[in-house]
Each structure stands twice: as structure tokens, then as C-alpha cells.
Design a protein around this motif. Structure first.
Motif, PDB file in Angstrom:
ATOM      1  N   LYS A   1       1.463  17.762 -22.439  1.00 29.80           N
ATOM      2  CA  LYS A   1       1.298  18.162 -23.836  1.00 29.80           C
ATOM      3  C   LYS A   1       0.731  19.567 -23.902  1.00 29.80           C
ATOM      4  O   LYS A   1      -0.044  19.983 -23.021  1.00 29.80           O
ATOM      5  CB  LYS A   1       0.346  17.210 -24.565  1.00 29.80           C
ATOM      6  N   ASP A   2       1.105  20.306 -24.971  1.00 31.30           N
ATOM      7  CA  ASP A   2       0.524  21.630 -25.177  1.00 31.30           C
ATOM      8  C   ASP A   2      -0.749  21.508 -26.004  1.00 31.30           C
ATOM      9  O   ASP A   2      -1.197  20.407 -26.325  1.00 31.30           O
ATOM     10  CB  ASP A   2       1.537  22.576 -25.826  1.00 31.30           C
ATOM     11  N   ARG A   3      -1.320  22.667 -26.354  1.00 27.64           N
ATOM     12  CA  ARG A   3      -2.598  22.661 -27.058  1.00 27.64           C
ATOM     13  C   ARG A   3      -2.491  22.058 -28.454  1.00 27.64           C
ATOM     14  O   ARG A   3      -3.498  21.633 -29.044  1.00 27.64           O
ATOM     15  CB  ARG A   3      -3.149  24.109 -27.166  1.00 27.64           C
ATOM     16  N   GLU A   4      -1.276  21.971 -28.992  1.00 28.78           N
ATOM     17  CA  GLU A   4      -1.056  21.340 -30.291  1.00 28.78           C
ATOM     18  C   GLU A   4      -0.762  19.857 -30.164  1.00 28.78           C
ATOM     19  O   GLU A   4      -0.321  19.224 -31.114  1.00 28.78           O
ATOM     20  CB  GLU A   4       0.104  22.039 -31.018  1.00 28.78           C
ATOM     21  N   HIS A   5      -0.975  19.320 -28.960  1.00 28.23           N
ATOM     22  CA  HIS A   5      -0.785  17.887 -28.689  1.00 28.23           C
ATOM     23  C   HIS A   5       0.680  17.461 -28.829  1.00 28.23           C
ATOM     24  O   HIS A   5       0.979  16.317 -29.170  1.00 28.23           O
ATOM     25  CB  HIS A   5      -1.660  17.029 -29.598  1.00 28.23           C
ATOM     26  N   ARG A   6       1.589  18.396 -28.546  1.00 28.48           N
ATOM     27  CA  ARG A   6       3.025  18.078 -28.604  1.00 28.48           C
ATOM     28  C   ARG A   6       3.559  17.911 -27.189  1.00 28.48           C
ATOM     29  O   ARG A   6       3.140  18.603 -26.264  1.00 28.48           O
ATOM     30  CB  ARG A   6       3.793  19.202 -29.321  1.00 28.48           C
TER      31      ARG A   6
ATOM     32  N   VAL B   1     -10.346  16.228 -23.191  1.00 25.76           N
ATOM     33  CA  VAL B   1      -9.923  16.858 -21.942  1.00 25.76           C
ATOM     34  C   VAL B   1      -9.708  18.358 -22.155  1.00 25.76           C
ATOM     35  O   VAL B   1     -10.107  19.185 -21.328  1.00 25.76           O
ATOM     36  CB  VAL B   1      -8.639  16.194 -21.408  1.00 25.76           C
ATOM     37  N   PHE B   2      -9.063  18.742 -23.280  1.00 27.67           N
ATOM     38  CA  PHE B   2      -8.852  20.160 -23.569  1.00 27.67           C
ATOM     39  C   PHE B   2     -10.180  20.912 -23.622  1.00 27.67           C
ATOM     40  O   PHE B   2     -10.324  21.994 -23.055  1.00 27.67           O
ATOM     41  CB  PHE B   2      -8.112  20.325 -24.902  1.00 27.67           C
ATOM     42  N   ARG B   3     -11.155  20.357 -24.311  1.00 26.31           N
ATOM     43  CA  ARG B   3     -12.413  21.065 -24.541  1.00 26.31           C
ATOM     44  C   ARG B   3     -13.306  21.084 -23.308  1.00 26.31           C
ATOM     45  O   ARG B   3     -13.974  22.084 -23.023  1.00 26.31           O
ATOM     46  CB  ARG B   3     -13.156  20.431 -25.714  1.00 26.31           C
ATOM     47  N   SER B   4     -13.335  19.991 -22.564  1.00 32.67           N
ATOM     48  CA  SER B   4     -14.224  19.937 -21.398  1.00 32.67           C
ATOM     49  C   SER B   4     -13.577  20.525 -20.151  1.00 32.67           C
ATOM     50  O   SER B   4     -14.270  21.008 -19.259  1.00 32.67           O
ATOM     51  CB  SER B   4     -14.626  18.487 -21.118  1.00 32.67           C
TER      52      SER B   4
ATOM     53  N   THR C   1      -4.596   8.527 -17.063  1.00 35.44           N
ATOM     54  CA  THR C   1      -5.378   9.559 -16.375  1.00 35.44           C
ATOM     55  C   THR C   1      -4.867  10.917 -16.833  1.00 35.44           C
ATOM     56  O   THR C   1      -3.667  11.207 -16.727  1.00 35.44           O
ATOM     57  CB  THR C   1      -5.236   9.419 -14.859  1.00 35.44           C
ATOM     58  N   LYS C   2      -5.774  11.753 -17.358  1.00 36.02           N
ATOM     59  CA  LYS C   2      -5.391  13.045 -17.931  1.00 36.02           C
ATOM     60  C   LYS C   2      -6.175  14.170 -17.275  1.00 36.02           C
ATOM     61  O   LYS C   2      -7.335  13.993 -16.909  1.00 36.02           O
ATOM     62  CB  LYS C   2      -5.640  13.064 -19.442  1.00 36.02           C
ATOM     63  N   ALA C   3      -5.522  15.333 -17.131  1.00 36.37           N
ATOM     64  CA  ALA C   3      -6.180  16.519 -16.580  1.00 36.37           C
ATOM     65  C   ALA C   3      -5.629  17.745 -17.276  1.00 36.37           C
ATOM     66  O   ALA C   3      -4.447  17.777 -17.673  1.00 36.37           O
ATOM     67  CB  ALA C   3      -5.966  16.614 -15.071  1.00 36.37           C
ATOM     68  N   ALA C   4      -6.468  18.755 -17.458  1.00 38.60           N
ATOM     69  CA  ALA C   4      -6.073  19.997 -18.128  1.00 38.60           C
ATOM     70  C   ALA C   4      -5.674  21.039 -17.082  1.00 38.60           C
ATOM     71  O   ALA C   4      -6.176  21.038 -15.960  1.00 38.60           O
ATOM     72  CB  ALA C   4      -7.211  20.521 -18.988  1.00 38.60           C
ATOM     73  N   PHE C   5      -4.760  21.941 -17.460  1.00 41.85           N
ATOM     74  CA  PHE C   5      -4.420  23.078 -16.607  1.00 41.85           C
ATOM     75  C   PHE C   5      -3.957  24.231 -17.494  1.00 41.85           C
ATOM     76  O   PHE C   5      -3.636  24.036 -18.676  1.00 41.85           O
ATOM     77  CB  PHE C   5      -3.342  22.713 -15.582  1.00 41.85           C
ATOM     78  N   THR C   6      -3.937  25.423 -16.937  1.00 37.29           N
ATOM     79  CA  THR C   6      -3.577  26.636 -17.672  1.00 37.29           C
ATOM     80  C   THR C   6      -2.258  27.166 -17.130  1.00 37.29           C
ATOM     81  O   THR C   6      -2.088  27.305 -15.914  1.00 37.29           O
ATOM     82  CB  THR C   6      -4.668  27.705 -17.535  1.00 37.29           C
ATOM     83  N   GLY C   7      -1.318  27.463 -18.044  1.00 37.90           N
ATOM     84  CA  GLY C   7      -0.027  27.995 -17.644  1.00 37.90           C
ATOM     85  C   GLY C   7      -0.101  29.456 -17.250  1.00 37.90           C
ATOM     86  O   GLY C   7      -1.146  30.118 -17.349  1.00 37.90           O
ATOM     87  N   ALA C   8       1.056  30.005 -16.791  1.00 33.27           N
ATOM     88  CA  ALA C   8       1.096  31.391 -16.331  1.00 33.27           C
ATOM     89  C   ALA C   8       0.743  32.371 -17.443  1.00 33.27           C
ATOM     90  O   ALA C   8       0.185  33.445 -17.199  1.00 33.27           O
ATOM     91  CB  ALA C   8       2.491  31.716 -15.771  1.00 33.27           C
ATOM     92  N   GLY C   9       1.053  32.025 -18.697  1.00 31.79           N
ATOM     93  CA  GLY C   9       0.750  32.894 -19.811  1.00 31.79           C
ATOM     94  C   GLY C   9      -0.620  32.657 -20.427  1.00 31.79           C
ATOM     95  O   GLY C   9      -0.930  33.213 -21.489  1.00 31.79           O
ATOM     96  N   GLY C  10      -1.432  31.825 -19.795  1.00 33.26           N
ATOM     97  CA  GLY C  10      -2.755  31.537 -20.333  1.00 33.26           C
ATOM     98  C   GLY C  10      -2.789  30.371 -21.295  1.00 33.26           C
ATOM     99  O   GLY C  10      -3.853  30.043 -21.824  1.00 33.26           O
ATOM    100  N   GLU C  11      -1.633  29.706 -21.539  1.00 28.61           N
ATOM    101  CA  GLU C  11      -1.609  28.579 -22.462  1.00 28.61           C
ATOM    102  C   GLU C  11      -2.262  27.360 -21.809  1.00 28.61           C
ATOM    103  O   GLU C  11      -2.202  27.178 -20.609  1.00 28.61           O
ATOM    104  CB  GLU C  11      -0.171  28.217 -22.850  1.00 28.61           C
ATOM    105  N   GLN C  12      -2.883  26.525 -22.640  1.00 27.55           N
ATOM    106  CA  GLN C  12      -3.527  25.307 -22.160  1.00 27.55           C
ATOM    107  C   GLN C  12      -2.573  24.114 -22.286  1.00 27.55           C
ATOM    108  O   GLN C  12      -1.858  23.984 -23.280  1.00 27.55           O
ATOM    109  CB  GLN C  12      -4.802  25.014 -22.940  1.00 27.55           C
ATOM    110  N   PHE C  13      -2.592  23.272 -21.269  1.00 24.50           N
ATOM    111  CA  PHE C  13      -1.783  22.052 -21.267  1.00 24.50           C
ATOM    112  C   PHE C  13      -2.614  20.915 -20.681  1.00 24.50           C
ATOM    113  O   PHE C  13      -3.628  21.143 -20.011  1.00 24.50           O
ATOM    114  CB  PHE C  13      -0.512  22.229 -20.421  1.00 24.50           C
TER     115      PHE C  13
END
Length: 799
Positions: free
Chosen positions: A321-326, A369-372, A395-407
Motif C-alpha cells: 500500500k502507498d501512503r494513501e492506504h491504496r 506502521v507508517f508513523r512508527s 505482518t506489516k513493515a514500512a519501506f521507502t521507495g526510490a523517490g522517497g515515497e512511503q509504502f
């Protein structure tokens, strides 16, 4: 001849130029260009002499500069000389990087060097061509500009190379042109576009060895003005096409590594001027970049397909999912799990597919997960497209894309079936405990039943007499009171068993520890009477957080284990079991201690393993402690064990104290109205046991008008014909039509009476009925009941 002085100090430049140009008014024999760095020179260096100055710095930097100059020159027509005073070993490194010769700074021999270099740079001993000849290329400035603009605006991909080859043929006015890519083994050239004799030819794989293409790759460029076939007799393509002249350049990637060749060829001899080299070099740079881009794209697509195959091979559903939960990516398992296609899911959110309250929970968990930035694991409930409730471990984990976007990336495990099996396993363990205690429970029930039965026989005999003396009446009253006390004992034991055996007791909240312990002790009391001395040390403790049914199961299990750990051949008065409670800070301890056989350290390490048991075959399943450990962990606690072989064991349950939520402010007390006489009501009782109806009529005689029926369908018929009642009391489990079915039908035909209907039952009933009662918030009466509880229940129905 063109001479380039690169990174040569100013004073040395003057000396070199003076020597090169000649002295005493002689005519200049060459054009000299000074440059401080490669960035001041054209991408392709023209034919002539390049003199590279060495300031004596790091050898690695000088070798790299020499290699870059070598990559940009036409080595067959350009000579690279390095002015340096380095050692012989370092000179070899410079030679391997591309230097043709390394000499000391200029002395008196520069005039001789110039003559020798001029002769070396021109073929067949011919006189060096005049500069004016180099300024008259095959390609005009207008044609070069058009070719450059066309290559810039051309589409990328395979068609780019075909368009480029067509422009080359037109601009150079030659018979053929080609663009080829080096194969990974660097032994062949794969033609990407090949034009000859007025049209494109199919792509083919050419061997590289013994061809002018190999010369172009090795030296950066290759120009053969004539006698091409004689120079490369093993090149089958040259023999086939009959080319006589060739001009080619190496195509390089961003790391200056050769990746291919671009060349033009002609059936007649031709010379190449500076404009020709410049155009071919510029187009070669563009073609090299496109070839590298195509390879990078192919590698990217290969990597994407590889990763896609990996993620689709994972049997558990996976989504991103992206930062907009899509949803932005997923595997095939997730699409199947959602019963949607990938196209239907991409760009959508949970709100598009699941009930809003569930989607809100998912959104909140994702946001944590996004915030922490920390991964987490949650047990969640999802209603699928078929309306079934599924239990998931996500089980969920956050990561950052090449352009700085959060997923966030999540992996789902559907544990619905395993949870159902776990519940059945826990129930089986409870039933096994009940079965093991069946004789003792029967004894506890039969004792009061014995004097209840005797008392009732005595009462019946006394009531058969015409007259009763005062003493007989007193004795009758005492027999009735004893019977009532006995029924209460039986009811308590039955309720303990019912509660202990409930399969769906999953709700957690405040649990009265002593109430659970007393209920467990009532179940096992008979076992202790003849096996051991039971002592209690129950200190006052607060309520704990958990489930009464689960905690009761664990306590009974520990008590039974303690009894089974006692030696069989030891007198019962020497066997002891102690149960105690303590309050320590935020935790409550429940201890079960015995003076039995104890356990070795090896056994202690395995006691919580499923199916591990030290009991004889047929005497134990090895699941009791494993299930108990799981139940206590679910309640937020743990089990501690202390044991000494031959001396006994202590099992300690550590459970968290229940934290009450902030209580709502109490409403202001309402004035209590003076008691009034209860109005007489019409009550309908439906129970397939006639004795229940008879007992209710006796309890309510003189207070309410009671009608009794044994069939719920008959009751519906009366109501349909106009009969009305102030309250209806119906048993849940009946043959024909159950109490749940009766209420559902009553809601349809007489909804006003359905609101004044209550259900009752004396045993465990199915989960569907329980869910229905909870969903409707129906009043419920447990059997057996007494006059006061029955009248209070009916009073709630009237309101």
C-alpha cells in the motif's frame, strides 16, 4: 596535422608548440590546440597527435585519464604521447591504459619526433594530408545537423536504430550502415539494424574476431579508406557485400565500457574528414546511450518479472500500500483471497471491499506502521466477499521507495481453520478433564440427590395423611429446606461444569480469581477426599484480565496434574496439594504446589511441548500443559515451574491485574416510588418438558395467569388467531421448532410481542443460537430458577 596539448603546463606548452611549429620563420606544419581538461575537447578527438602532460600526481588518476583519452580517440589515426618522468613499472601501466609512447619533457629532438610521427600517422608513406583536406568531409554541415536533430527526436526502442542507420546512409552517401550490440561473451556482434543496397536486411549474429568491428571496439574507432576486404579476408559479411571502405566507432555506456559498434561502409574508397568523425562520434554517443538504456530496461523488466514470479510463488497473500492506504502491488494469492482481479484492486483501498468498521481498523493499524516505521503483527478479522468472517494474522513493515515515497508491505496468514481446530482442541482437553473427573462429579451430585430423593418420599408420605401434627409440620418444613439446599448444591456443580465446558468462551475481561478457584475445587473435590490433603492460602487479590472459562480450565488441569503426580503407594494423609494466591504489583499469582514425584531438568524443558507426556500409554494426551500455556499467554500472562525430583513441583500462573476503564459518571438517584401491588399479567410459557410448565404455574399461582404449551408452532397459531400475552417465555432447545426460530417468526407476524419475549435454557446450545441472542440483546433465563429470579425476569419483559 592537428596537435592537442592536454594538461601540459603553460611554459612547457610554449616550448612544445615552438618545437612543433618549427623555428626561423618556417611555415607551420600543424595546428595546435591547448586544453586544460577533457571537458574542453570534442567527444571524439580528431586524427593527429595528442600530447598528455603528467604532473607527477597519483598513478591511479593518471592511468584513468589516459584510459579516458584513449576511449575518445581514433587510435588508428591518432597518436597518444605522454610527457612523464615516471619509473619503468609505472610507464607500463600507462601503456596498458592506452599510451602509444611515454617520453620525457621535450628536448632538442622534437623536430625529429614530429617527422617520425607524421609518417606514422599516414598510410603507405604518403605525404601527410593538408588540413584543408580534413575540412572537406563527405558529410556537409547541413546533413550533419539534420542527422543529429533526427536522432534526437527519434523514438526510443528498436525502431530508433533503424532510423539512425537510415540517416547514416543518407548523410554519408554510402552503400551500407549498421548498428550492432556486443554479446555477453564479447565474441559476437548482434546486428540491431543493417542497411545495404537500398534496404534493410534481417538481423544476424556476426563473429567479431578478424573484423573491422573488432578494431573499432579495441581502439575506439576504425577507418579503412580502401582495400577493406584485403585487410580483413576472414570477414564473411565484407566478402558477401563487397565493401571497400569502412568507418566505425565503438558504442559505450555511461561507464565508458564498449557495448556495441556503429559503422558505415561503401563499395568505393572514401576518406573521412573532421566533420565525418564528429558526426559519427556524436551519433555514436547517442546510440550507445540508447543501447545502454535498452539493456538497462531489459534488465529491469527481467528483474521485475523475476521478483513478480517470486512474490506470486508465495502461497500467503502479499500486498503493498502507498501512503494513501491504496493497493499498489500484490501477488496472485492476495487477488484470489479478495476474489478480485489485480486490475480491480490496484488504486483502491480497504473501504472499497470490506465493511466500514473493519476497514477503519485496518487503516488505523496501517497508520501505526507508517508513523512508527516499525513492523508489527496483528490478529484481525475480515468479512470476505461471501459474507464469511475470516481470522487473519497480518505482518506489516514500512519501506521507502526510490523517490522517497512511503509504502507498507504486508503478508497475510488465514488462520480461521487453525483457530477453529485450536478451539476444538481446547474443548477436547476440557472434556477429557471432565471425563477423568466424571466419577467424582457424579459422587458430588449423588450425595445431595440421595437426601433430596429421601426427603421428597417422606414429604409425599406425610402429605398423604389426613391430618398432620405440629411436630410433623416442623419436620416437613425441615425436609423441604434440606431439599432446597441440596438442589442449590446440584445446580452449583452443574453450572460449574457448563461454564467449564463452554467451547466459545473467547471474551476477555475482569475475572474473579477466587470464584474460578472455588468452582474448580468443587469439580475436583471428590478426588481429593481419598487421595490427598488440600490446603488453601487464598489471599485477597484483585480481578485479573482474562477469561473465566479459560482460567478455570487451566486451574482444573493443574489440580488434576498435581493429584496424578502423587505416589500411588503413599498413604493419602502424607500427600498434600496446596493452592494459593498472591498479589504482587501489577500481577496476580496463582500457585498449585504438590509434594509428589517432581521432574528432572530434561522433563521440565519439554513439559509445554504438544503431545509430550510422562504418563503411561492411554493415561494422557500430552496436550494439557501445552494448551494451558497457550491460554495463559493469550490472557497476557505466563506459567512458571519449579520442581525437584523426588520432592514435588510448584506451578505458578502469573496474570495481569485487570485495569478498569474510566467509569462513566453515575446518574443522579431517582426517587423510589412506594411499593405497589404487582398487576396480574397473562404469561405464555413454551417448553417441551410438561413438568417445567407445571412448576412455573405453581410458582406464579395467584400472581399471574400462566398458559403453557409444549410446541412453539402451536403458540404461533394462537397468536396468529389473535391471542395476546403480556410476556412470553420460551425454551431455546426444543424439537420441531427451536426458541430462536420461534422468535424469528414472531418478529415477522407480531413484532410488538417479540419485544416482550425472553428465552431460557438449562444447557449448552449452539453458537448460532448464542450469536442470535447476543445480536438481539434478548433477555435470557438460566435453568434451574427460583420464584424470585423468575418473577424478576418476567418483570423486565413487561417494561
Amino acid at each position: 596535422m592537428q596537435v592537442i596539448l592536454l594538461k601540459v603546463p603553460l611554459l612547457l606548452c610554449d616550448e612544445v608548440e615552438r618545437r612543433l611549429q618549427g623555428e626561423g620563420g618556417q611555415e607551420p606544419r600543424c595546428q595546435v590546440l591547448r586544453a586544460a581538461g577533457l571537458e574542453h575537447l570534442p567527444e571524439r578527438l580528431p586524427p593527429g597527435l595528442v600530447i598528455l602532460g603528467d604532473d607527477g600526481g597519483a598513478l591511479k588518476e593518471m592511468v584513468e585519464l589516459c584510459r579516458r583519452v584513449h576511449a575518445r580517440r581514433f587510435s588508428w589515426r591518432t597518436h597518444l604521447t605522454v610527457l612523464t618522468r615516471r619509473s619503468p613499472v609505472e610507464l607500463q601501466a600507462l601503456a596498458r591504459a592506452g599510451a602509444d609512447e611515454c617520453i620525457s619533457p621535450p628536448g632538442e629532438d622534437w623536430g625529429v619526433r614530429l617527422i617520425a610521427l607524421s609518417r606514422r600517422l599516414h598510410l603507405d608513406g604518403m605525404e601527410a594530408p593538408a588540413l584543408v583536406r580534413l575540412e572537406q568531409p563527405r558529410v556537409t554541415a547541413q546533413e550533419a545537423l539534420y542527422a543529429l536533430l533526427s536522432s534526437t527526436s527519434a523514438d526510443i526502442g528498436p525502431e530508433f536504430f533503424r532510423a539512425l542507420v537510415a540517416h547514416l546512409v543518407s548523410a554519408f552517401r554510402v552503400t551500407g550502415a549498421l548498428v550492432g550490440a556486443l554479446t555477453p561473451d564479447k565474441e559476437h556482434l548482434q546486428l540491431l539494424a543493417f542497411w545495404t543496397d537500398g534496404g534493410f536486411r534481417e538481423s544476424r549474429l556476426l563473429p567479431l574476431r578478424g573484423t573491422p568491428h573488432q578494431e573499432a571496439i579495441t581502439h575506439g574507432s576504425c577507418h579503412i579508406p580502401d582495400a577493406l576486404v584485403e585487410r580483413f579476408p576472414d570477414d564473411a559479411l565484407l566478402q558477401e557485400q563487397g565493401y571497400r571502405a569502412y568507418l566505425g566507432v565503438a558504442l559505450r555506456d555511461s561507464h565508458q565500457q564498449a557495448v556495441g559498434v556503429m559503422a558505415v561502409a561503401h563499395g568505393e574508397p572514401f576518406e573521412a574528414g573532421i566533420m565525418d568523425y564528429a558526426l559519427l562520434g556524436a551519433l555514436g554517443t547517442r546510440a550507445g546511450a540508447e543501447l545502454a538504456r535498452g539493456r538497462a530496461q531489459a534488465e529491469l523488466e527481467h528483474t521485475r518479472d523475476f521478483l513478480s514470479n517470486i512474490i506470486n510463488a508465495v502461497p500467503d497473500p502479499v500486498f503493498v500500500k502507498d501512503r494513501e492506504h491504496r493497493f499498489v502491488a500484490m501477488n496472485a494469492a492476495f487477488a484470489r483471497f479478495m476474489a478480485r482481479t489485480e486490475e480491480q484492486l490496484i488504486g483502491k483501498s480497504d473501504y472499497d471491499f470490506v465493511p466500514e468498521h473493519e476497514a477503519s481498523i485496518f487503516w488505523r493499524k496501517d497508520e501505526e506502521v507508517f508513523r512508527s516505521g516499525q513492523p508489527n503483527e496483528n490478529e484481525e478479522t475480515l468479512t470476505d466477499s461471501a459474507g464469511r468472517s475470516r481470522t487473519l494474522i497480518t505482518t506489516k513493515a514500512a519501506f521507502t521507495g526510490a523517490g522517497g515515497e512511503q509504502f507498507i508491505v504486508a503478508v497475510i496468514r488465514d488462520v480461521t481453520e487453525s483457530r477453529r481446530l485450536e478451539m476444538q482442541l481446547r474443548l477436547a482437553d476440557r472434556m477429557a478433564s471432565v471425563g477423568a473427573l466424571a466419577a467424582g462429579v457424579a459422587h458430588e451430585i449423588n450425595n445431595p440427590l440421595a437426601y433430596i430423593s429421601s426427603n421428597l418420599s417422606f414429604i409425599a408420605e406425610q402429605l398423604a395423611q389426613d391430618e398432620l401434627e405440629h411436630e410433623a409440620r416442623t419436620e416437613l418444613r425441615q425436609a423441604v429446606l434440606e431439599s432446597l439446599e441440596g438442589t442449590r448444591r446440584v445446580r452449583g456443580i452443574v453450572q460449574d461444569l457448563k461454564f467449564f465446558a463452554r467451547a466459545d468462551d473467547e471474551k476477555q475481561g475482569a475475572v474473579d480469581v477466587h470464584r474460578v478457584i472455588h468452582g474448580a475445587l468443587r469439580i475436583v473435590r471428590n478426588e481429593f477426599q481419598h487421595r490427598a490433603l488440600l490446603t488453601r492460602a487464598l489471599e485477597p487479590v484483585p480481578a485479573v484480565h482474562g477469561s473465566e472459562g479459560r482460567l478455570g480450565q487451566v486451574v482444573v488441569n493443574l489440580l488434576v496434574n498435581a493429584l496424578q503426580a502423587l505416589p500411588i503407594d503413599r498413604p493419602s494423609e502424607q500427600n498434600s496439594v496446596r493452592i494459593a494466591t498472591h498479589h504482587k504489583g501489577a500481577w496476580v499469582h496463582i500457585e498449585v504446589e504438590d509434594n509428589g514425584q517432581g521432574m528432572s531438568s530434561e522433563v521440565q524443558k519439554r513439559i509445554f511441548d504438544p503431545f509430550f507426556t510422562t504418563k503411561p500409554i492411554g493415561k494422557g494426551t500430552g496436550l494439557g500443559l501445552s494448551i494451558s500455556n497457550t491460554l495463559i499467554q493469550v490472557m497476557g500472562g505466563w506459567i512458571e515451574v519449579q520442581s525437584t525430583q523426588g520432592k514435588g513441583s510448584t506451578f505458578r500462573l502469573v496474570l495481569p491485574v485487570y485495569q478498569e476503564k474510566a467509569a462513566a459518571p453515575e446518574p443522579a438517584p431517582t426517587p423510589v416510588a412506594p411499593p405497589t401491588q404487582e398487576p396480574r399479567r397473562r404469561v405464555l410459557l413454551i417448553d417441551d418438558e410438561p413438568a417445567v410448565g407445571a412448576s412455573v404455574r405453581r410458582l406464579l399461582r395467584g400472581v399471574h395467569e400462566v398458559h403453557t404449551l409444549q410446541d412453539a408452532r402451536e403458540a404461533l397459531g394462537l397468536i396468529a388467531r389473535g391471542e395476546r400475552y403480556d410476556a412470553i417465555l420460551c425454551d431455546v432447545m426444543m424439537q420441531g421448532m427451536s426458541g430462536v426460530q420461534f422468535v424469528q417468526e414472531l418478529e415477522r407476524v407480531a413484532p410488538e410481542m417479540a419485544r416482550r419475549t425472553g428465552l431460557m435454557s438449562g444447557g449448552v446450545f449452539d453458537a448460532q443460537a448464542r450469536s442470535f441472542i447476543e445480536a438481539r440483546a434478548l433477555d435470557f433465563l438460566h435453568k434451574p430458577f427460583e420464584r424470585e429470579s423468575l418473577r424478576a425476569f418476567l418483570e423486565r419483559l413487561y417494561r
